[in-house]
Design a protein around this motif. Structure first.
Motif, PDB file in Angstrom:
ATOM      1  N   LEU A 124      -3.770  13.235   2.747  1.00 18.24           N
ATOM      2  CA  LEU A 124      -2.890  12.246   2.123  1.00 18.24           C
ATOM      3  C   LEU A 124      -3.673  11.000   1.753  1.00 18.24           C
ATOM      4  O   LEU A 124      -4.573  10.571   2.482  1.00 18.24           O
ATOM      5  N   GLN A 125      -3.298  10.410   0.601  1.00 18.94           N
ATOM      6  CA  GLN A 125      -3.941   9.193   0.111  1.00 18.94           C
ATOM      7  C   GLN A 125      -2.867   8.219  -0.355  1.00 18.94           C
ATOM      8  O   GLN A 125      -1.721   8.594  -0.595  1.00 18.94           O
ATOM      9  N   PHE A 126      -3.258   6.942  -0.487  1.00 17.11           N
ATOM     10  CA  PHE A 126      -2.351   5.979  -1.099  1.00 17.11           C
ATOM     11  C   PHE A 126      -2.108   6.350  -2.560  1.00 17.11           C
ATOM     12  O   PHE A 126      -2.985   6.901  -3.227  1.00 17.11           O
ATOM     13  N   ASN A 127      -0.940   6.015  -3.035  1.00 16.22           N
ATOM     14  CA  ASN A 127      -0.624   6.197  -4.446  1.00 16.22           C
ATOM     15  C   ASN A 127      -1.404   5.165  -5.246  1.00 16.22           C
ATOM     16  O   ASN A 127      -1.159   3.954  -5.139  1.00 16.22           O
ATOM     17  N   GLY A 128      -2.362   5.646  -6.046  1.00 13.80           N
ATOM     18  CA  GLY A 128      -3.221   4.742  -6.804  1.00 13.80           C
ATOM     19  C   GLY A 128      -2.499   3.982  -7.887  1.00 13.80           C
ATOM     20  O   GLY A 128      -3.056   3.013  -8.434  1.00 13.80           O
ATOM     21  N   ARG A 129      -1.267   4.366  -8.225  1.00 14.48           N
ATOM     22  CA  ARG A 129      -0.497   3.648  -9.246  1.00 14.48           C
ATOM     23  C   ARG A 129       0.401   2.576  -8.627  1.00 14.48           C
ATOM     24  O   ARG A 129       0.991   1.782  -9.353  1.00 14.48           O
ATOM     25  N   ASP A 130       0.550   2.597  -7.310  1.00 14.09           N
ATOM     26  CA  ASP A 130       1.427   1.638  -6.634  1.00 14.09           C
ATOM     27  C   ASP A 130       0.562   0.659  -5.842  1.00 14.09           C
ATOM     28  O   ASP A 130       0.530   0.667  -4.610  1.00 14.09           O
ATOM     29  N   VAL A 131      -0.148  -0.218  -6.567  1.00 12.80           N
ATOM     30  CA  VAL A 131      -1.075  -1.175  -5.967  1.00 12.80           C
ATOM     31  C   VAL A 131      -0.803  -2.560  -6.552  1.00 12.80           C
ATOM     32  O   VAL A 131      -0.580  -2.697  -7.765  1.00 12.80           O
ATOM     33  N   ALA A 132      -0.806  -3.586  -5.703  1.00  9.60           N
ATOM     34  CA  ALA A 132      -0.609  -4.972  -6.154  1.00  9.60           C
ATOM     35  C   ALA A 132      -1.829  -5.801  -5.790  1.00  9.60           C
ATOM     36  O   ALA A 132      -2.284  -5.772  -4.637  1.00  9.60           O
ATOM     37  N   LEU A 133      -2.367  -6.536  -6.758  1.00  7.65           N
ATOM     38  CA  LEU A 133      -3.471  -7.475  -6.551  1.00  7.65           C
ATOM     39  C   LEU A 133      -2.908  -8.889  -6.653  1.00  7.65           C
ATOM     40  O   LEU A 133      -2.289  -9.248  -7.664  1.00  7.65           O
ATOM     41  N   LEU A 250       3.831   2.063  -0.248  1.00  2.00           N
ATOM     42  CA  LEU A 250       4.028   3.219   0.612  1.00  2.00           C
ATOM     43  C   LEU A 250       5.290   4.013   0.279  1.00  2.00           C
ATOM     44  O   LEU A 250       5.670   4.907   1.027  1.00  2.00           O
ATOM     45  N   ASP A 251       5.932   3.703  -0.837  1.00  2.00           N
ATOM     46  CA  ASP A 251       7.136   4.458  -1.194  1.00  2.00           C
ATOM     47  C   ASP A 251       6.811   5.919  -1.465  1.00  2.00           C
ATOM     48  O   ASP A 251       7.618   6.814  -1.155  1.00  2.00           O
ATOM     49  N   THR A 252       5.646   6.190  -2.038  1.00  2.00           N
ATOM     50  CA  THR A 252       5.169   7.552  -2.269  1.00  2.00           C
ATOM     51  C   THR A 252       3.691   7.612  -1.897  1.00  2.00           C
ATOM     52  O   THR A 252       2.999   6.580  -1.907  1.00  2.00           O
TER      53      THR A 252
END
Length: 517
Positions: A124-133, A250-252
């Motif tokens: 499992l990995q973090f969703n690369g599209r659900d990232v906030a800078l 972390l929603d997906t």
């Protein structure tokens, strides 16, 4: 006692002489018997069987147009009669009782959606599209950092740090003065200047409602998730655009798995996937294929498939191992049990069951395989019956009788006065492994048995009879044509196997474990 033995020997010799003389006399009398007259009715004359060709039982794929000695073996050629071939393609005929004794089992050719057996493992990995800078919009100073650390799970709007931005003070005072003047156009222009200076909309509303200057901005998390980076400390000076924090949603979560390139072509974006985790025993999670990544791994010959899984309760932690089972898809296809297919290396065959206890080999073109069944793209029709157990014995019998599939004719040869009739070359009827004794296309003979010992490239088997060889059951040691044939087998395994005759004895060409009650 001696007199009794001598008397018995004389009686046996006399009986043998009488039998020989009687048999010779009977044969001569049959030859001398008067033949029916020319006017006798045709039904009183036995029908003469028409010969299609002659063949050597040890080389059944080679046909000859007249009888005589075999050019390969010191034996007479055997005739193949037209009534043995039947009206249709050549086939093997087996009595129903014999078929039952041999353990022949039939299966129907059915049409349906083929279950998928493709399973792959990944992490499992973090969703690369659900990232906030999070960055600063204006230069200033860090007055306070809230108690946060990388790895913390934050809700949306959680405070991170308080920043003092001196240049906002003058702009806010100008905005409040224009607000008191009541000039709407000038007030809107001042509001735009605040936004261009990097002031958040919420802070502008607070200044407008409270009527007082607010030069300190509280930076908050724009999304809920795991805090990956926090790059601020109290007392720091920050320039405009400086990075403050990075937050992963972390929603997906993503599950990336490696799929063999031969099966990767069947996977499509949006396809349903069932995932299971050792950390969550007994649970199955439903996800979908987010993407099939464009680059293949040249070393492992696999494709990377990205699967998206919902994480509503937050129990899916990146770094956990997961297994993905790809759901079936596509149109219904013709299918047969995988065990019914005979793979020769160059093509795939099945033994088609016909009325009257007839069986004939049919070449098929195969598709994907799953859950013990395999798709048939060409060669069969729905409702037909194929042999699912014992087909190797039928295939060996068909090879022994010279029953081969249509192919390009072999080059004609003339040996010992025999002209070979048109025939199918033996290499189109090949078996997976070649004989190491000089016969590359020897006929196969099947039996069943139990492995008593395995040593190197040899197996000692207590086997039953070989019907096609006329050999009774016994215990023998056989060499394998390929060491890979014995891989996975162990002592006391019940097996079904096929052997070929070579100069060094019987050699294993096919062998498979057989589950017995």
């Amino acid at each position: 006692m001696k007199r009794t033995l001598v008397t018995g020997a004389l009686i046996a010799a006399f009986a043998a002489a009488v039998g020989t003389t009687g048999g010779y006399w009977l044969a001569q009398s049959r030859q001398a018997a008067p033949q029916p007259a020319a006017g006798t009715a045709a039904e009183s004359r036995p029908a003469q069987r028409r010969v299609l060709y002659w063949y050597d039982p040890m080389m059944p794929q080679q046909h000859f147009d007249k009888p005589g000695k075999s050019p390969y073996m010191d034996m007479e050629l055997v005739p193949r009669y037209a009534d043995e071939a039947g009206d249709g393609p050549a086939a093997v005929s087996i009595d129903a009782g014999v078929a039952q004794n041999l353990g022949l089992r039939l299966a129907s050719v059915t049409r349906g959606t083929l279950a998928s057996s493709l399973e792959a493992a990944g992490v499992l990995q973090f969703n690369g599209r659900d990232v906030a800078l999070v960055q600063t919009r204006a230069g200033g100073f860090v007055e306070r950092v809230y108690r946060r650390a990388p790895g913390d799970v934050l809700p949306k709007g959680a405070p991170l740090a308080d920043l003092l931005v001196p240049e906002w003070t003058a702009l806010q005072e100008e905005f409040l003065a224009l607000r008191r003047s009541g000039n709407a156009e000038l007030l809107e222009a001042a509001r735009r200047r605040l936004r261009v200076a990097g002031m958040p909309a919420e802070l502008i509303r607070q200044v407008e409602r409270g009527g007082e200057v607010r030069p300190v901005q509280t930076v908050v998390s724009p999304i809920g998730g795991a805090l990956d980076e926090l790059n601020v400390r109290e007392g720091m000076t920050l320039a405009a655009g400086a990075p403050l924090a990075r937050i992963n949603g972390l929603d997906t979560v993503w599950l990336e798995v490696a799929v063999p390139e031969a099966q990767g072509g069947e996977i499509r974006a949006g396809q349903k996937v069932a995932a299971r985790l050792p950390a969550l025993p007994g649970e199955s999670l439903e996800g979908s294929v987010a993407a099939v990544l464009p680059a293949a791994d040249a070393a492992t010959r696999t494709l990377r498939v990205r699967i998206e899984l919902p994480n509503r309760d937050g129990r899916l932690h990146p770094g956990l191992t997961a297994y993905a089972q790809f759901a079936s898809g596509g149109e219904p296809v013709l299918q047969v049990p995988s065990e019914a297919v005979i793979r020769t290396g160059k093509r795939a065959l099945v033994m088609l069951a016909e009325p009257g206890g007839r069986y004939r080999p049919v070449e098929v073109r195969l598709g994907r395989e799953g859950d013990g069944r395999i798709a048939v793209l060409q060669g069969l029709e729905e409702g037909q019956q194929v042999v699912a157990s014992g087909q190797f014995l039928l295939d060996s019998e068909a090879s022994l009788k010279g029953i081969v599939l249509p192919a390009e004719p072999a080059p004609a040869g003339h040996e010992r006065g025999h002209t070979p009739a048109p025939a199918v070359p033996a290499d189109e009827r090949e078996h997976p492994a070649h004989d190491h004794g000089g016969q590359d296309h020897a006929a196969l003979h099947e039996s069943r048995g139990r492995i008593l010992a395995l040593e190197g490239n040899a197996a000692t088997i207590a086997h039953g009879p070989f019907p096609t060889l006329g050999m009774p059951g016994m215990t023998m040691t056989f060499e394998a044509a390929d060491p890979a044939l014995l891989q996975g087998l162990k002592k006391n395994d019940a097996v079904r196997f096929a052997v070929a005759e070579t100069d060094g004895g019987l050699q294993i060409r096919r062998i498979e474990r057989e589950d017995r009650p």
